[in-house]
Design a protein around this motif. Structure first.
Motif, short mmCIF file in Angstrom:
data_model
loop_
_atom_site.label_atom_id
_atom_site.label_comp_id
_atom_site.label_asym_id
_atom_site.label_seq_id
_atom_site.Cartn_x
_atom_site.Cartn_y
_atom_site.Cartn_z
N ALA A 283 4.46 -0.74 -18.16
CA ALA A 283 5.66 -2.13 -18.62
C ALA A 283 6.51 -2.18 -17.33
O ALA A 283 7.25 -3.26 -17.38
N LEU A 284 6.30 -1.39 -16.32
CA LEU A 284 7.39 -1.74 -15.26
C LEU A 284 6.79 -2.80 -14.28
O LEU A 284 5.70 -3.01 -14.16
N ARG A 285 7.87 -3.40 -14.03
CA ARG A 285 7.79 -4.65 -12.97
C ARG A 285 8.57 -4.61 -11.95
O ARG A 285 9.45 -3.96 -11.66
N TRP A 286 8.06 -5.27 -10.69
CA TRP A 286 8.81 -5.13 -9.46
C TRP A 286 8.43 -6.45 -8.78
O TRP A 286 7.23 -7.35 -9.17
N VAL A 287 9.22 -6.74 -7.81
CA VAL A 287 9.11 -8.12 -6.65
C VAL A 287 8.28 -7.57 -5.56
O VAL A 287 8.94 -6.58 -4.82
N ARG A 288 7.12 -8.33 -5.43
CA ARG A 288 6.64 -8.14 -4.00
C ARG A 288 7.43 -9.17 -3.34
O ARG A 288 7.95 -10.25 -3.46
N VAL A 404 9.82 17.65 -12.89
CA VAL A 404 9.52 16.72 -11.84
C VAL A 404 10.71 15.76 -11.59
O VAL A 404 11.02 15.14 -12.69
N HIS A 405 11.45 15.95 -10.49
CA HIS A 405 12.42 15.13 -10.22
C HIS A 405 11.95 13.96 -9.52
O HIS A 405 11.40 14.06 -8.19
N SER A 406 12.13 12.68 -9.86
CA SER A 406 11.97 11.46 -9.32
C SER A 406 13.14 10.72 -8.87
O SER A 406 13.85 10.29 -9.64
N CYS A 407 13.37 10.15 -7.50
CA CYS A 407 14.45 9.77 -6.84
C CYS A 407 14.22 8.80 -5.81
O CYS A 407 12.95 8.56 -5.57
N GLY A 408 15.19 8.28 -5.62
CA GLY A 408 15.23 7.04 -4.56
C GLY A 408 15.18 5.56 -5.06
O GLY A 408 15.03 5.68 -6.33
N ARG A 409 15.32 4.59 -4.52
CA ARG A 409 15.14 3.35 -5.00
C ARG A 409 14.01 3.16 -5.92
O ARG A 409 13.83 2.65 -7.08
N TYR A 410 12.88 3.58 -5.46
CA TYR A 410 11.69 3.33 -6.21
C TYR A 410 11.12 4.49 -6.85
O TYR A 410 10.49 4.20 -8.00
N GLY A 411 11.52 5.68 -6.79
CA GLY A 411 11.43 6.69 -7.51
C GLY A 411 12.15 6.93 -8.89
O GLY A 411 11.79 7.35 -9.79
N ALA A 412 13.41 6.37 -8.71
CA ALA A 412 14.33 6.31 -9.92
C ALA A 412 14.27 5.32 -10.47
O ALA A 412 14.86 4.78 -11.67
N TRP A 413 13.48 3.92 -9.77
CA TRP A 413 13.20 2.75 -10.47
C TRP A 413 14.76 1.88 -10.56
O TRP A 413 15.15 1.53 -11.80
N VAL A 414 15.48 1.84 -9.30
CA VAL A 414 16.81 1.41 -9.44
C VAL A 414 17.09 0.31 -8.37
O VAL A 414 16.27 0.17 -7.71
N TYR A 415 17.99 -0.41 -8.43
CA TYR A 415 18.45 -1.28 -7.30
C TYR A 415 19.79 -0.39 -6.56
O TYR A 415 20.66 -0.04 -7.25
N ASN A 416 19.43 -0.12 -5.48
CA ASN A 416 20.45 0.90 -4.62
C ASN A 416 20.49 0.48 -3.06
O ASN A 416 19.64 -0.39 -2.70
N SER A 417 21.04 1.12 -2.46
CA SER A 417 21.55 1.01 -0.90
C SER A 417 20.60 2.12 -0.41
O SER A 417 20.43 3.20 -0.79
#
Length: 442
Positions: A283-288, A404-417
């Motif tokens: 169900a996850l979507r992202w922008v190419r 399992v710890h998932s992080c970062g913009r795409y690991g946490a699936w967030v909008y960040n810097s």
């Protein structure tokens, strides 16, 4: 007989989050990266004396610990601080950023529409109308229908490749400046409103190229970190605490696992992931992303670092000039730019793009262009739609249960810097230390 060594902490992905996690670990670790170089999207390309990043990667640091870390990676003078120069091109006018606080210069009827809409929005808020559910509704509730119609809706439709009524507003609170009434009115009558927003200034390597940051971080990794570049992860078996890597014939055990690869990629590699987790990942979507690197034989007439272009008649939504921020990004007398394109696929109308750049004043003439290069990014922005919250909640609850710890913009699936990713890497290292020591609350 000597005891066999304990397995390392395995970190998947050597973008800024993965590098920061490995940097902060003080025990044996294995850093795995499928590309031949570190950095993730924080990388640079060089051609004929020009330097291009993967679009704008300007480093905004607010966290003291992260600032100390970054500044410590560079010698004095190797980082420069730049005061942001950002504009908006709309209705033939070049406005100061942000649009909602700098309406002066627009056609008077547009200014009137935006101000009336802003006042009506304030009246609705005073009556206590319900919170906005979509991003379009957020923009109308916060800024009014005029500002939403002339900037937020068209700009974000181009950026996200979908209408903002398909997006929630959960990602916007930190990134969209919200001026007060005095600033909106002042900007409408010509009192320039500047310095608004989280990124009013930024740091950048003086020699040019944001890839200096991950390369310096890589060089500073402890000797206890083994690096495997050009190595992908084939499978993750959390029940047996092991990963299968392309570079190794056997499974690699781990003491703790930190992942910074895109969340759908991680879940697709998980052994025996439950059906509801697989469904959530689907169900996850992202922008190419599709963008252009542009090199010019002359200095461009624009003096901004980047400009937002909301009008749909232009085939791009943001244009940046690297060399306006750091001159070393282009040969003397030349400029290097990035152009973020609205269309994600299909034939590229390059002549039309270049004519548009001339029309908005980003370049002086099509003949000034030395070369262009079309680039693509699979994962650019995470889409915050109606499925996002429930899907990520399901996935992270399960990852927490299997350790399992998932992080970062795409690991946490967030909008960040970039800074956020580095901070998340630091938190991940503390989590991994707690896993190894037996302190599961870390």
């Amino acid at each position: 007989m000597s005891a066999s060594p304990s397995p390392p902490v395995v970190v998947l992905g050597a973008g800024l989050a993965g590098l920061a996690a490995a940097y902060h670990l003080r025990r044996p670790a294995l850093l795995v990266e499928r590309c031949a170089q570190v950095g993730g999207h924080a990388r640079s390309r060089r051609q004929a004396g020009f330097t291009f990043d993967v679009t704008g990667h300007w480093l905004h640091l607010r966290d003291p610990q992260t600032r100390t870390l970054v500044e410590g990676l560079f010698a004095p003078g190797e980082l420069v601080s730049v005061a942001r120069r950002t504009q908006v091109y709309s209705h033939g006018a070049l406005l100061a950023y942000p649009f909602q606080a700098n309406l002066h210069g627009l056609p008077l009827e547009v200014v009137q529409e935006c101000l009336v809409g802003f006042l009506e929005a304030r009246e609705r808020a005073a009556r206590g109308e319900p919170a906005a559910a979509t991003f379009e509704a957020f923009a109308e509730a916060r800024f009014g229908r005029g500002i939403a119609r002339h900037f937020f809706v068209p700009y974000n439709s181009k950026l996200w490749g979908m209408h903002p009524n398909q997006l929630t507003a959960e990602w916007v609170s930190r990134y969209i400046p919200v001026p007060d009434a005095g600033q909106v009115i002042g900007g409408a009558i010509g009192l320039r409103q500047e310095g608004l927003g989280y990124n009013a200034s930024f740091l950048y390597p003086a020699a040019g190229g944001i890839d200096a940051l991950p390369r310096r971080l890589q060089a500073a990794l402890p000797g206890t970190v083994e690096q495997r570049l050009g190595c992908d992860v084939e499978a993750v078996d959390p029940a047996r605490r092991r990963v299968k890597l392309t570079a190794l014939p056997d499974w690699q055990p781990y003491a703790a696992l930190v992942s910074t690869i895109p969340l759908p990629e991680l879940i697709s590699r998980m052994v025996d992931a439950p059906a509801e987790v697989l469904a959530a990942a689907a169900a996850l979507r992202w922008v190419r992303w599709r963008y252009l690197d542009v090199a010019t034989r002359t200095r461009v007439p624009a003096d901004y670092h980047w400009v937002y272009v909301p009008e749909t008649r232009y085939p791009f939504f943001r244009v940046g000039v690297y060399s306006n921020a750091v001159a070393s990004m282009a040969p003397e007398g030349c400029s290097s730019l990035y152009v973020e394109l609205s269309a994600r696929e299909g034939p590229l109308d390059l002549p039309g793009v270049l004519r548009g750049l001339v029309e908005i004043g980003a370049i002086a003439s099509v003949d000034d262009v030395l070369f262009t290069a079309e680039r693509q990014i699979e994962y650019a922005y995470v889409v915050f739609d109606d499925a996002h919250a429930a899907a990520t909640r399901t996935i992270f609850a399960w990852l927490d249960r299997v350790g399992v710890h998932s992080c970062g913009r795409y690991g946490a699936w967030v909008y960040n810097s970039m800074e956020d990713s580095m901070m998340q890497g630091r938190v991940a290292a503390a989590w991994a230390e707690g896993q190894v020591s037996g302190d599961r609350s870390a």
